[in-house]
Design an enzyme around this catalytic site. Structure first.
Site, PDB file in Angstrom:
ATOM      1  N   GLY A  38       0.804  -1.224   0.000  1.00 53.73           N
ATOM      2  CA  GLY A  38       0.000   0.000   0.000  1.00 53.73           C
ATOM      3  C   GLY A  38       0.838   1.276   0.000  1.00 53.73           C
ATOM      4  N   HIS A  39       0.162   2.387  -0.153  1.00 47.42           N
ATOM      5  CA  HIS A  39       0.844   3.681  -0.253  1.00 47.42           C
ATOM      6  C   HIS A  39       1.605   4.036   1.014  1.00 47.42           C
ATOM      7  CE1 HIS A  39      -3.325   5.677   0.707  1.00 47.42           C
ATOM      8  NE2 HIS A  39      -3.083   4.680   1.496  1.00 47.42           N
TER       9      HIS A  39
END
Lengths: 336, 336, 336
Positions: free
Chosen positions: C237-238
């Site tokens: 994920g970011h």
């Protein structure tokens, strides 16, 4: 394109505590912000970062404004307002109308003049590409698919067949929409494929993550309603219906024919088995698995948090002997 | 292409209760069917839909025929027979022989004259494409790969290297076959890659879902036998063997060197760790995780159904104190 | 290219027990090896395969050498040494410098003369491709991305935007790096997208599996440090940070903003929720889910091994009544 704090406040309905003529050009985190940036504070736990920020202004709640050493853009919903300001300051690149020379477009397809078709794209029979749509490099838009106005397909997206996509959607690389659902009938000679004859209908303002897959319906369509957000590597089975504004985090899997309500949220690695119906406003926690209909809004869970393997294994071993424990208690109750 | 009920009954071995000269053109669900459609009933729970159907005929079991308001095609296995009729009425499009001008085909590759090679395809050294094969837009067939007769690769499939695929297979978009397995040796300086030198052998009548990955073997081949059905986003590790007619639903993951028997079924989000052996006819339920050899056919499970988080958390808390409970029972037994 | 056992021993620091002039050309398993192959033994459980091998030599530990019927290459770490010998005997094909005629390269991009750009590639604005890099067929390297020297992108990889990749990395087909992270702010009108403005920084000697996705940061970058190995179908994920030499097996999912230490190992289908911090040298077992910070190295688990469904369901039913059991024990304790 610089914009003044006064204009931001007016446009997004914030109260400004500071000089309305200060101009900003970008967004940044509290720690990284410079005097041409705006930043945001949504969680009071980060208030120490607020004290030292060099931002021109911070979007925050009224209750945090007194602690803000720079200008405040006061909002009841600072995160959403920050998001809108970020979109204004950092707009997605507008499509550059035209079709790249290397793209292959079937003669029966319709591409709006304002759309951008990038290199190595393939667009099939009777496909329709809307105004201001962007079809990134390597994308495939197959026969009888339509891409709505202002929708963006990033690189290497596959929209296979009989898929209708609304306006202002975003599809991230590797997403696959409209592949056959998983339908097989067992026979003594092995599986017989059940032809997957339906399509997929996707509403407006939907965002689909990288390498996520959404299958076509068997008969009738798989449906993703307006405003749905699906993260990367998720799977939506045939004839599923995903209600408006529902969000699914990475690696979620919804099996075929399940009906998911509106404004639901699925955390990572969660899912639902096939043929279940889930009402609106249901939240499923990470690795949670829905196995039957849910008719009441709320949070649902079925997973354990990881712990040290020795302790975990001890618990698992005790769990496995729980039947013996029950017998021991029954024996005590009988006074044996 | 219309076909009469009489011909359907003869061709698929059904008993027809109705006018053999009625012609049908398509399949449809009981609810959506029109008088040129056939439909099917496999589950008596949907019998109310049967009563109101407007289909020309319904494929169903003898025990349901009396309730059918239209013609009946009576079969011991209505679902499989419906599937076969649907395939007859809605055939996959036949390949249009030829190579698109934008495709890039290595001079040492062999493409059968009856095969269709779509736009933006790349076919590498010594690759072989069989008769009536279809290679969709954006697909890559790398060096030393062979694609059997009548096999279809939908768009953006990658068959990387040293992969042999049988006849009549279907590969959905984004599937990747023949990428390196995950082999690494830890050293004080970090991981050393273990070269992945084997290939992949895939039998006949195999269907592989969108964005599913099947790795090449380390030494020797990863093997997928005839008739296997793998859904979207599944992972098959290096040197695994998937037995004939086994089916795996979305997001299943089989780790390296595991041997899966014939006619097994894996539900969504399930999997097996590496180096296990599973016998024929094993069913693994959703999120089930096989951690050791299975030598007895049957259904295996290891997951909990989701429930309201307050109730779930209470159970988890009690589970965590199960050791204390055991001690309390022991104390009672000792009469303390 | 044949190489003598003597040279192998010298080059890799093994003790040779055998004729140094014997030449080998390939690696093979103990069972399949021929007299021009070397093989390896890392697990004494396979010693019966050693007895019958026809390999020229076997890489093994000193304690196994006495049982080796052919030449021995004795090593404290036979697996890593075997891996290095395999890489020497079976080198990855060197790039063939040049750009395929069908590739589309933006005028502002820089491609090193020694790099190979394959068919149907797209390289965007200001992208940089390093020396001896290989960009396989169908790959997309978007604007402001840089690919380090000797890095290989296999077919159909998408490096989207603002991604920096180090040297000697390997990206398998379908991998997507730099797509938007999953950032949305809920409002009464539905989700507002939070612009994802950061990039991705990937170190040297990193390997990323097929169809794995690594999102860009929201503000700031997602970071994958040197030597990391990520298998197929994983999600990062970011703003996550994956520490050096950490390895993740298939279908692992790390949610946004989580920080993973160095030399960690995640088994298949495992993961971490967002915003957690995990120290170095943590091992997470299959399907394990990390839900909070981990500050102590070791093995962590939270999953159950599958068992027969009847037995499993009985345990689940008892688990659900554990509250009743606790009450029964309390009653016994009170002497009621």
């Amino acid at each position: 394109m610089p914009i003044s704090l006064g204009e931001l406040a007016t446009r997004f309905g914030c109260d400004l505590d500071g000089d309305p003529d200060i101009e900003v050009r970008m967004v940044a985190s509290l720690l990284d912000a410079s005097p041409v940036s705006i930043s945001f504070l949504t969680n009071s736990a980060w208030k120490d970062r607020l004290f030292s920020t060099k931002a021109a202004a911070v979007v925050l709640r009224a209750s945090d404004a007194a602690d803000c050493p720079v200008a405040s853009l006061i909002s009841d919903d600072p995160y959403a307002n920050y998001a809108r300001m970020a979109a204004l300051l950092h707009p997605s690149p507008a499509p550059v109308p035209g079709v790249h020379a290397s793209a292959v477009i079937d003669a029966s397809a319709t591409v709006a003049p304002s759309a951008q078709i990038e290199a190595q794209v393939f667009i099939g029979e009777r496909a329709i590409i809307g105004e201001n749509a962007y079809v990134g490099p390597g994308c495939v838009v197959g026969s009888d698919c339509s891409i709505g106005d202002d929708t963006r397909l990033h690189a290497n997206v596959t929209i296979l067949r009989q898929v209708s996509i609304g306006m202002r959607c975003i599809f991230h690389p590797g997403a696959v929409v409209g592949a056959d659902g998983f339908g097989n009938a067992m026979t003594p000679d092995g599986w017989v494929k059940v032809p997957q004859l339906g399509g997929v209908r996707i509403g407006n303002d939907v965002e689909i993550g990288a390498n996520t897959t959404i299958d076509c319906g068997t008969l009738g369509d798989t449906i993703v309603e307006d405003g749905v957000r699906i993260d990367n590597l998720c799977q939506i089975g045939h004839n599923a219906l995903i209600g408006a504004h529902t969000a699914m985090a990475g690696s979620t899997s919804i099996a075929g024919s399940s009906i998911i309500g509106k404004r639901c949220m699925f955390a990572g690695h969660s899912g639902a088995v096939g043929h279940v119906s889930i009402c609106d406003n249901v939240i499923v926690s990470a690795q949670g698995m829905i196995t039957k209909d849910i008719t009441e809004a709320g949070v649902y869970a079925s997973s354990f948090p990881a712990e040290k393997v020795q302790e975990w294994n001890r618990k698992v071993a005790r769990f496995r002997r729980i039947g013996v424990l029950i017998e021991r208690v029954s024996k005590l109750e009988k006074g044996d």
